[in-house]
Each structure stands twice: as structure tokens, then as C-alpha cells.
Scaffold this motif. Sequence first.
Motif, PDB file in Angstrom:
ATOM      1  N   ALA A 101      37.199  38.102  43.467  1.00  0.00           N
ATOM      2  CA  ALA A 101      38.636  38.314  43.279  1.00  0.00           C
ATOM      3  C   ALA A 101      38.950  39.804  43.214  1.00  0.00           C
ATOM      4  O   ALA A 101      39.894  40.286  43.850  1.00  0.00           O
ATOM      5  N   LEU A 102      38.143  40.548  42.451  1.00  0.00           N
ATOM      6  CA  LEU A 102      38.366  41.990  42.326  1.00  0.00           C
ATOM      7  C   LEU A 102      38.196  42.690  43.663  1.00  0.00           C
ATOM      8  O   LEU A 102      39.008  43.547  44.035  1.00  0.00           O
ATOM      9  N   VAL A 105      41.189  42.359  46.047  1.00  0.00           N
ATOM     10  CA  VAL A 105      42.325  43.224  45.736  1.00  0.00           C
ATOM     11  C   VAL A 105      41.974  44.689  46.000  1.00  0.00           C
ATOM     12  O   VAL A 105      42.796  45.467  46.494  1.00  0.00           O
ATOM     13  N   LYS A 144      42.037  46.186  38.974  1.00  0.00           N
ATOM     14  CA  LYS A 144      41.786  45.483  37.720  1.00  0.00           C
ATOM     15  C   LYS A 144      43.090  45.242  36.956  1.00  0.00           C
ATOM     16  O   LYS A 144      43.305  44.168  36.393  1.00  0.00           O
ATOM     17  N   LEU A 147      45.102  42.357  38.627  1.00  0.00           N
ATOM     18  CA  LEU A 147      44.548  41.034  38.328  1.00  0.00           C
ATOM     19  C   LEU A 147      44.825  40.639  36.881  1.00  0.00           C
ATOM     20  O   LEU A 147      45.104  39.470  36.593  1.00  0.00           O
ATOM     21  N   LEU A 152      44.403  37.027  35.369  1.00  0.00           N
ATOM     22  CA  LEU A 152      43.048  36.749  35.863  1.00  0.00           C
ATOM     23  C   LEU A 152      42.032  37.784  35.392  1.00  0.00           C
ATOM     24  O   LEU A 152      41.048  38.059  36.092  1.00  0.00           O
ATOM     25  N   MET A 156      37.689  38.170  37.439  1.00  0.00           N
ATOM     26  CA  MET A 156      37.538  39.235  38.431  1.00  0.00           C
ATOM     27  C   MET A 156      36.247  39.112  39.241  1.00  0.00           C
ATOM     28  O   MET A 156      36.212  39.456  40.424  1.00  0.00           O
ATOM     29  N   GLN A 167      44.834  29.920  41.053  1.00  0.00           N
ATOM     30  CA  GLN A 167      44.184  31.204  40.791  1.00  0.00           C
ATOM     31  C   GLN A 167      44.006  31.995  42.075  1.00  0.00           C
ATOM     32  O   GLN A 167      44.215  33.213  42.101  1.00  0.00           O
ATOM     33  N   ARG A 170      47.238  33.554  42.945  1.00  0.00           N
ATOM     34  CA  ARG A 170      47.532  34.710  42.095  1.00  0.00           C
ATOM     35  C   ARG A 170      46.728  35.935  42.525  1.00  0.00           C
ATOM     36  O   ARG A 170      47.213  37.066  42.434  1.00  0.00           O
ATOM     37  N   VAL A 171      45.501  35.728  42.996  1.00  0.00           N
ATOM     38  CA  VAL A 171      44.735  36.846  43.572  1.00  0.00           C
ATOM     39  C   VAL A 171      45.475  37.386  44.792  1.00  0.00           C
ATOM     40  O   VAL A 171      45.592  38.607  44.985  1.00  0.00           O
ATOM     41  N   ALA A 174      48.328  39.530  43.695  1.00  0.00           N
ATOM     42  CA  ALA A 174      47.848  40.836  43.237  1.00  0.00           C
ATOM     43  C   ALA A 174      47.486  41.713  44.421  1.00  0.00           C
ATOM     44  O   ALA A 174      47.774  42.921  44.425  1.00  0.00           O
ATOM     45  N   ARG A 175      46.849  41.142  45.429  1.00  0.00           N
ATOM     46  CA  ARG A 175      46.472  41.914  46.619  1.00  0.00           C
ATOM     47  C   ARG A 175      47.707  42.445  47.345  1.00  0.00           C
ATOM     48  O   ARG A 175      47.737  43.598  47.792  1.00  0.00           O
TER      49      ARG A 175
END
Length: 269
Positions: A101-102, A105, A144, A147, A152, A156, A167, A170-171, A174-175
Motif C-alpha cells: 500500500a505504501l 502511494v 505515509k 495513508l 490505513l 502500509m 481498503q 482508500r489506497v 491516497a495515491r
Amino acid sequence: MAFLEVKNLKKRFGSTRVLHGIDFSMEKGEVVAVIGSSGGGKTTFLRCLNFLEMANEGTIKIEDGFQFDAQKSYKASAIRQMRLKMGLVFQSFNLFPQYTALENVYLPLKLRTKEKIRATTFPFSPKRRAAYTKALAEDMARAKSLLTSVGLADKMGNYPCQLSGGQQQRVAIARALAQEPAVLCFDEPTSALDPELTGEVLRVIRELKEQGRTMLVVTHEMEFARHVADKVVFFADGVIEEEGAPEELFTNPKSAKLAAFLKHSVNAQ
């Protein structure tokens, strides 16, 4: 002057005309919901705004001075810069499955920083290396933070396959936010989710509204359109059939097509 202004936008695929001269505007900080039946032109309109499809005619202007004219030709690098103006969250998430996920993004931030550093400093110079290292650290901190802002912080290090649909979406949000777009666009952000997961994604969008984000949301969630959007736009057969304040459109539609669409939407629920 409107924050985003679209004039006479037309799009065709071969001999098939999909958009028939769209005139559209929205203000900074406004949330606009786009509704309508499949095939009405909603997604094509959104893709033209994000330059995933190039309009055949028309102009797009943003208050900060950005302007697109379909009659002009643009280099690939210019189109990439245009896309940064309009963040897009896809209905199918479109996350990279091999990245956490991290990393999903952080990666677009890293690529943008690499391009910027390459353009402004000498290759392989100490100045470039120092600037690059500092910028990447800032990008990681921003990834970070984003997220965390969508709830989230504890996910991460998870890969997309380890995340629920909500989820993953939501990633994706954020991206899209990582690029600091002028307008954040959503293409049916909850269509692939069950009701419980739909709720968590819509909560994030409501929070973004409270932060003053300018958002354009193609949605089939009528309750969201009615109670969260500042304006609703109804597409039908490649044109904007009707638009206005949510309560006005939902309680007193002037278009027979909109009335039929709303009746069908209520019966389908």
C-alpha cells in the motif's frame, strides 16, 4: 470565473459520437455528483477530463491558468503534466499488485521527483544526489501521511491482495491525492464494493469535502449524490440533460429522462 470550465467538449470513437458538446463548470471546493444510466457518456467525460481519452473538440480551463484546446497537438510530456491537474480514482482500484500500500502511494511521487531533479540539476552531481535524497524522504513522509489520513496507518506494509476492497479503494484515493490535483475525480468509486465497504469509502469522500477538496464524482449512489454533493449533473445520450441543486433535481426533475432514471433507481434499491 469558474474554477473548472469545460466548453463544447465532443468525443467520438470512429463514427460513434459519445459526447455531443458538453458545457460544464464547477467552483473551487465544490463537490459535483454526475449521475445517469450506463452509456450516457459519464465515464467518457471523466476520461477526457483526465486525458486518458483526448477530446475531438472543445476546451478545458482551470483557474490557475491551465488550458487545453482539442484543436491543438500536445507532446506526451505535456499530456503527463495535464493529468496531474486531474486526479482520478478508478472503480477497479488499479493498484500495482506487486507493491505494498505504501509503495503504491510513494511510487508516483518518486517518479515525479526523479523527473524534476533530472530537469533542474546536473546528472550525477553531488547537488543532484543531495536534492534527490531529501526529496525522496519528503515523498515517503507524504505517502505515509496520506495513508494515515484515509485510516490505513496499520496497513502500509500490506499488499493489495491482503486488503479488503474498501481498503484498496482508500489506497487509490491516497495515491490520487499524492499528486495534489486541482480536481479529484472518482469513477464509480463504490461500484465494486458491498454495502459495508461502500460506507467506509463514502466516509472518506465526506471527510475530503470537509477539507474543502474540489471533487467530481461519477456515482450510482443516489443518497450520496443527494446529501453530500453541492450540485448534481445528469447525463443522458451524450449530453447534460439537467443539472442543479440536489434537492431540486431529486424532488422536482424537469426532464422526463431524469424522472424516469430516478424512478428506476428507487425501484432498483
